[in-house]
Design an enzyme around this catalytic site. Structure first.
Site, short mmCIF file in Angstrom:
data_model
loop_
_atom_site.label_atom_id
_atom_site.label_comp_id
_atom_site.label_asym_id
_atom_site.label_seq_id
_atom_site.Cartn_x
_atom_site.Cartn_y
_atom_site.Cartn_z
N GLU A 39 -14.55 -26.36 -62.92
CA GLU A 39 -14.38 -26.82 -61.54
C GLU A 39 -13.00 -27.45 -61.32
O GLU A 39 -12.41 -27.30 -60.27
CB GLU A 39 -15.49 -27.82 -61.15
CG GLU A 39 -16.82 -27.15 -60.88
CD GLU A 39 -16.76 -26.07 -59.79
OE1 GLU A 39 -16.02 -26.23 -58.82
OE2 GLU A 39 -17.44 -25.04 -59.95
N CYS A 191 -18.07 -9.90 -50.20
CA CYS A 191 -17.77 -10.33 -48.83
C CYS A 191 -16.30 -10.76 -48.73
O CYS A 191 -15.98 -11.91 -48.48
CB CYS A 191 -18.71 -11.47 -48.45
SG CYS A 191 -18.77 -11.76 -46.69
N CYS A 198 -20.51 -4.34 -47.11
CA CYS A 198 -21.88 -4.66 -46.67
C CYS A 198 -22.90 -3.68 -47.24
O CYS A 198 -24.05 -4.06 -47.46
CB CYS A 198 -21.95 -4.67 -45.15
SG CYS A 198 -20.83 -5.86 -44.41
N CYS A 201 -24.29 -5.06 -50.34
CA CYS A 201 -24.67 -6.47 -50.31
C CYS A 201 -26.19 -6.64 -50.27
O CYS A 201 -26.88 -5.98 -49.47
CB CYS A 201 -24.03 -7.14 -49.08
SG CYS A 201 -24.34 -8.89 -49.05
N CYS A 207 -28.00 -10.32 -42.58
CA CYS A 207 -26.67 -10.81 -42.19
C CYS A 207 -26.30 -10.37 -40.79
O CYS A 207 -26.22 -9.18 -40.50
CB CYS A 207 -25.64 -10.31 -43.20
SG CYS A 207 -23.97 -10.77 -42.75
S1 SF4 Z 1 -23.69 -8.16 -45.42
FE1 SF4 Z 1 -22.83 -10.07 -44.65
S2 SF4 Z 1 -22.65 -11.37 -46.43
FE2 SF4 Z 1 -22.92 -9.28 -47.16
S3 SF4 Z 1 -20.85 -8.48 -47.46
FE3 SF4 Z 1 -21.48 -7.92 -45.39
S4 SF4 Z 1 -20.72 -9.56 -44.10
FE4 SF4 Z 1 -20.69 -10.33 -46.19
#
Ligand code: SF4
Length: 340
Positions: A39, A191, A198, A201, A207
């Site tokens: 960190e 992201c 997306c 994701c 989202c």
């Molecule tokens: S779905 Fe939403 S959180 Fe996932 S990469 Fe796309 S914008 Fe980012």
């Protein structure tokens, strides 16, 4: 919905997380120590840059007590090149307190953490989540971007407050550590600021950003340019150095005398702010660029004759043969190399 969202993030993280040296540990004390070093090192610095420094540092100081007992010069030597040296000093001071008062572990009380040198709100929350598995989420740039996209939070004066409200709904009783690291990992791997992936994701279904093809992309920070003069002065076999007290990224390190300048500056006027008497050499000025995490330094090297006068107590001469033994930042090494 938010509980389900958290579960999806945790499940994805457990399967896809990168193998990073601070993510494996032998026991609770080792985990605390690795999270603490990582960190500190990750403040203002990319993961790929930190990995080799982390490994070297951990090899030299394998636990809190070895770090606490080390000399600061030896700590700075391991940090050499990573920048923002104040972090190394604070980490060293923190290790001394942990060694003395907390049995070489991290306290599980956020207020006690915030009292330690170099630990602010973000680092304290991140440590509480990652090392202590407590229900906290540290809000850094990555976390801000991911959460504001998921929940379509507008960038206005209540931006952070609104993110914090959403975080409360996401908190889980178990696996807080994986939730925090999962959000950070989605920010790092999927992201991205300009082209979020997306399709890959795990939370695309939840989202709000991914349903809005024309959604506003939170602009990535513009890298500012800042201008400096560095002064190169040789006297016999010595070079003039200064002990830096002004610039955060070089705090308490030695460097060539350095001054920030405005666009419409006068070289003579600026030089007078550092030296009482000086003469500028005819040597052509050299320019170098150097990137700090949030700005770009454009530095002009100015050569002065050695008949100068100064009563600045932060200036001193160093024998050229002894420079290599000193702890120098990457910037200082670059400036010396470019000046010769
Ligand atoms: S779905 Fe939403 S959180 Fe996932 S990469 Fe796309 S914008 Fe980012």
């Amino acid at each position: 919905m938010s509980q389900l969202l958290s579960k999806k993030i945790i499940a994805w993280y457990q399967k896809h997380k990168r193998s990073l040296p601070w993510r494996t540990h032998r026991n609770a004390k080792d985990r605390d120590y690795k999270v603490l070093i990582s960190e500190f090192m990750l403040q203002q610095t990319k993961v790929s840059t930190v990995i080799p420094y982390f490994n070297k540092f951990y090899k030299k100081f394998p636990n809190i007590s070895s770090l606490a007992k080390a000399r600061i010069t030896s700590v700075l030597k391991q940090w050499e090149g990573l920048g923002y040296y104040r972090r190394a000093r604070n980490l060293h001071l923190t290790s001394k307190i942990l060694n003395k008062d907390f049995d070489s572990s991290l306290p599980a009380d956020i207020n006690q953490l915030k009292n330690l040198p170099g630990i602010g709100d973000y680092t304290a929350s991140a440590i509480m989540a990652i090392a202590k598995n407590k229900s906290f989420i540290g809000i850094d740039g990555n976390v801000k971007r991911v959460l504001s996209r998921i929940f379509a939070i507008q960038q206005n004066k209540d931006f952070i407050k609104n993110i914090e409200k959403k975080i409360i709904t996401m908190k889980v009783s178990k696996n807080c550590s994986d939730l925090m690291q999962g959000i950070m990992e989605i920010g790092a791997l999927l992201c991205s600021p300009k082209k979020p992936d997306c399709q890959k994701c795990p939370i695309q279904k939840y989202c709000k950003f991914s349903f809005r093809p024309n959604a506003e992309i939170i602009p990535s920070r513009k890298i500012k340019e800042k201008y400096f003069y560095a002064f190169f002065i040789e006297k016999k076999n010595q070079i003039l150095f200064s002990y830096n007290k002004s610039f955060n990224f070089l705090k308490e390190m030695i460097n060539l005398p350095l001054v920030e300048i405005e666009k419409n500056h006068s070289l003579t006027k600026i030089t007078k702010t550092l030296f009482d008497k000086f003469e500028i050499k005819n040597t052509p000025l050299k320019k170098i660029n150097y990137n700090i995490s949030n700005f770009k330094m454009i530095i002009t090297i100015v050569y002065l004759k050695n008949n100068l006068k100064f009563n600045n107590q932060n200036f001193f001469w160093i024998d050229k043969k002894k420079i290599k033994q000193k702890i120098l930042s990457v910037l200082t090494k670059k400036l010396i190399e470019a000046s010769n």
